[in-house]
Design a protein around this motif. Structure first.
Motif: not given
Length: 210
Positions: A104, A107, A111, A171, A175
């Motif tokens: 995470r 991610a 981002y 998520h 996404y």
């Protein structure tokens, strides 16, 4: 307040910013098998591993090794390596929690860099003890860790429900939600086909296959 990202060149949707802040709150708090200080130290070690920088010298050796490998050498992780961690004293659920925290973090950091900002400083760790919560239904199958109800990326964190839940929440903002993934005609700013083309290219560049 975290994730102001004043230097970002792209706008942040309100729901994404709110989820990034929730993730930082989760990161700082005691988890299922790691304390708040351990979770933040794992994140610090993971960031350092990407650039071969100095990590967190106060982190137990096995946690540091797991954080480094998951962060910077995931493509080299094997069943034997995970088994060796366990043989040297790391509980498999601890390893799963490290995977959740580090993945995470990757991610979130990707981002933030993607919108043109710099990585957010890690949060100050909170107090409290790990809950010890685990999914008693998991079973050893063909994966490197026990899963429920079956193997596969969707259930890789299933032995530690809090990590699976946190993954799903992040998520869904970065996404798609599980429900949206089932809709092959889903349309947002990008079409589903455009999303999958971008995702496949990123996976290829990162040696991310399953």
């Amino acid at each position: 307040m975290s994730f102001e990202l004043a230097d970002a060149v792209l706008p942040l949707p309100h729901a994404v910013r709110a989820e990034l802040r929730r993730e930082w709150t989760r990161l700082a708090a005691a988890g299922s098998w790691l304390t708040g200080p351990e979770r933040v130290a794992v994140a610090r070690e993971a960031r350092a591993a990407r650039t071969f920088g100095d990590g967190d010298t106060g982190l137990p050796v096995l946690l540091g090794e797991a954080a480094q490998s998951v962060s910077a050498a995931a493509h080299l992780i094997t069943r034997d390596w995970v088994a060796d961690l366990q043989a040297r004293g790391m509980a498999v659920d601890q390893y799963v929690e490290v995977v959740g925290v580090v993945s995470r973090l990757a991610a979130v950091d990707s981002y933030v860099r993607g919108v043109g900002s710099t990585e957010e400083p890690l949060p100050e760790p909170g107090s409290g003890e790990p809950t010890g919560r685990r999914n008693e239904q998991v079973r050893w199958r063909s994966a490197f860790v026990p899963t429920d109800p079956e193997d596969g990326a969707r259930f890789a964190l299933s032995s530690v429900p809090a990590e699976e839940e946190a993954r799903d929440q992040l998520h869904s903002q970065l996404y798609l939600s599980t429900e949206q993934m089932a809709d092959l005609a889903y349309q947002d700013v990008l079409s589903r086909a455009q999303m999958e083309l971008l995702a496949a290219r990123v996976s290829l560049l990162n040696d991310c296959f399953y």
